[in-house]
Motif scaffolding. Sequence first.
Motif, mmCIF file in Angstrom:
data_model
loop_
_atom_site.group_PDB
_atom_site.id
_atom_site.type_symbol
_atom_site.label_atom_id
_atom_site.label_comp_id
_atom_site.label_asym_id
_atom_site.label_seq_id
_atom_site.Cartn_x
_atom_site.Cartn_y
_atom_site.Cartn_z
ATOM 1 N N SER A 1 0.757 -1.214 0.041
ATOM 2 C CA SER A 1 0.051 0.005 -0.010
ATOM 3 C C SER A 1 0.860 1.334 0.018
ATOM 4 O O SER A 1 0.592 2.248 -0.704
ATOM 5 C CB SER A 1 -1.014 0.079 1.098
ATOM 6 O OG SER A 1 -0.119 -0.032 2.452
ATOM 7 N N SER A 2 2.013 1.265 0.740
ATOM 8 C CA SER A 2 2.893 2.412 0.702
ATOM 9 C C SER A 2 3.356 2.663 -0.779
ATOM 10 O O SER A 2 3.427 4.268 -0.928
ATOM 11 C CB SER A 2 4.039 1.900 1.462
ATOM 12 O OG SER A 2 4.569 0.981 1.105
ATOM 13 N N GLU A 3 3.395 1.931 -1.586
ATOM 14 C CA GLU A 3 3.824 2.235 -2.990
ATOM 15 C C GLU A 3 2.581 2.457 -3.868
ATOM 16 O O GLU A 3 2.913 3.318 -4.918
ATOM 17 C CB GLU A 3 4.561 1.008 -3.450
ATOM 18 C CG GLU A 3 5.624 1.147 -4.698
ATOM 19 C CD GLU A 3 6.227 -0.129 -5.019
ATOM 20 O OE1 GLU A 3 6.605 -0.947 -4.088
ATOM 21 O OE2 GLU A 3 6.217 -0.201 -6.273
#
Length: 233
Positions: free
Chosen positions: A117-119
Amino acid sequence: MNIITIEHIAKIYQVGSEEVHALADVSLKIDKGEYVAIMGPSGSGKSTLMNILGCLDTPTHGIYNFNGVNVSEMNDNELAKIRNKEIGFVFQTFNLLARSDALHNVELPLIYAGVPSSERKERAMEALSHVGLADRMHHKPNELSGGQRQRVAIARALVTRPSIILADEPTGNLDTKTGEDIMALFNEIYEQGNTIILVTHEEYIAEHAERILRIRDGLIEKDEQVKNRYIPK
Ligand code: ADP
Ligand code: ADP
């Protein structure tokens, strides 16, 4: 390098007691970085071929080698993995989620592809900038024009960095001017080295490609290089 090698594929549907040969005997090679248009009358087998190329379906006979892998006998699960990672789809009717904003629509394939999700958000924003919609990322489809919706769909197709883009009548629901803008975007995407396969009924749209395959009765009737490809400004 061939990204697509198809050897003598056939697709046969059983309709009651009759066999329908949607594809009779198709062999085809497509190189990485090619821009190919597929044309043919209604019922000629275009959708069937696109479904096989897009790993949505497998042929009844013959071999489909995609990016070095024989996908002809894969099961649905294995096909889904290839689709999620390696194929970007663009449709005539955009197929966006109505309740989600542009950003979420573009993030979706990254969720399926298992990207952390961070990316995801960063990559989705980057893809939206790429199609000129950085300032529309929080708009929902009904707050966007037809051309903008198709740009969101193209961003969604590109965000996974697929090996091929399959576009089925991508300008079919757009007026001529907006269709031209979308074709200009496809041209940019092609010039950046992407492989594009486009189904269209319109000769002038097909002439944006460098090669046209003409299909009739489940056979490739003609496979020609476009002499004066139309390059949009
Ligand atoms: P699908 O991709 O859903 O199998 P087609 O590609 O055959 O369907 O056609 C997509 C749409 O274009 C349909 O609504 C069909 O009626 C229409 N269509 C089919 N053939 C032509 C044609 N030669 N010229 C214009 N429109 C067509
Ligand atoms: P096109 O996209 O060029 O309109 P299609 O690939 O949709 O052509 O269809 C090719 C032929 O296969 C047509 O005769 C069509 O009726 C038939 N066909 C396509 N899909 C199916 C299916 N799921 N079941 C039975 N027949 C089908």
